[in-house]
Design a protein around this motif. Sequence first.
Motif, PDB file in Angstrom:
ATOM      1  N   ILE A 193     -18.949  -2.181  30.621  1.00 23.17           N
ATOM      2  CA  ILE A 193     -18.967  -2.369  32.078  1.00 23.17           C
ATOM      3  C   ILE A 193     -19.997  -1.440  32.704  1.00 23.17           C
ATOM      4  O   ILE A 193     -20.679  -1.812  33.673  1.00 23.17           O
ATOM      5  CB  ILE A 193     -17.559  -2.180  32.674  1.00 23.17           C
ATOM      6  CG1 ILE A 193     -16.588  -3.222  32.102  1.00 23.17           C
ATOM      7  CG2 ILE A 193     -17.609  -2.268  34.189  1.00 23.17           C
ATOM      8  CD1 ILE A 193     -16.999  -4.684  32.320  1.00 23.17           C
ATOM      9  N   THR A 253     -16.823 -10.884  36.773  1.00 25.00           N
ATOM     10  CA  THR A 253     -16.588 -10.946  35.342  1.00 25.00           C
ATOM     11  C   THR A 253     -15.650 -12.094  35.014  1.00 25.00           C
ATOM     12  O   THR A 253     -14.949 -12.609  35.886  1.00 25.00           O
ATOM     13  CB  THR A 253     -16.021  -9.620  34.796  1.00 25.00           C
ATOM     14  OG1 THR A 253     -15.990  -9.678  33.368  1.00 25.00           O
ATOM     15  CG2 THR A 253     -14.638  -9.339  35.322  1.00 25.00           C
ATOM     16  N   ALA A 260     -20.792 -10.861  34.449  1.00 21.15           N
ATOM     17  CA  ALA A 260     -20.552 -10.155  33.190  1.00 21.15           C
ATOM     18  C   ALA A 260     -19.532 -10.972  32.404  1.00 21.15           C
ATOM     19  O   ALA A 260     -18.334 -10.887  32.650  1.00 21.15           O
ATOM     20  CB  ALA A 260     -20.039  -8.752  33.475  1.00 21.15           C
ATOM     21  N   ILE A 315     -21.166  -7.864  25.588  1.00 20.75           N
ATOM     22  CA  ILE A 315     -21.033  -8.478  26.907  1.00 20.75           C
ATOM     23  C   ILE A 315     -22.315  -9.254  27.196  1.00 20.75           C
ATOM     24  O   ILE A 315     -23.407  -8.835  26.783  1.00 20.75           O
ATOM     25  CB  ILE A 315     -20.762  -7.410  27.983  1.00 20.75           C
ATOM     26  CG1 ILE A 315     -20.339  -8.023  29.314  1.00 20.75           C
ATOM     27  CG2 ILE A 315     -21.956  -6.486  28.153  1.00 20.75           C
ATOM     28  CD1 ILE A 315     -19.796  -6.997  30.313  1.00 20.75           C
TER      29      ILE A 315
END
Length: 192
Positions: free
Chosen positions: A104, A121, A85, A67
């Motif tokens: 996450i 995100t 993100a 990520i």
Amino acid sequence: MSRTPVTVRDAVADDLPALRELWGDILRRGTADEQLADLARVLDEADSDPGQSIVVAEYDGEVAGAIHLSATTLTPLNLEPAVLAVSPHVLPQFRRHGVGSALIEAAVRFAEAQGIATISTAAVASSRDANRFMARLSFTPQATLRAATTVAVRAKLSARRSAGRSAARPAGSRHIDRVLAARRISRENIAG
């Protein structure tokens, strides 16, 4: 049955081939070497900026997901601080093993360390599983990001101008316009 723990860490240069495999569908088109060079640049920028991080998740010692995290604002116009993100990807063979949750969780820790209360995100619109996963974690759709080539947009704008200038449109064209508009709205509702 014991579960192999997922570990997360900052990405390093040795992870570039794995990052290319993970993010290959979202990188710019080009050769493998060009994509690796792009990723090396992104990794260098993240390493030199405390407001950015690339995190990889390992499962049983293998890179299983990654990520990109960036401390920014919600939008260029809404200056509420947010952590973006981007592309939380998990390799198919590691899905449903806690890798996505670990990524996450890394985003949450990054946001907390930055003193930021909001996380946004971006996942590929066509990835039903990724979007469902995000919804289960309380992420709600805020916008639909669309992209097109400049040439394609110019062609469509020119065609619309030409169509607007023509006084005599065929009788069936309004019906087709309505059908296309209904389909477009339906797609937007599904994507959003």
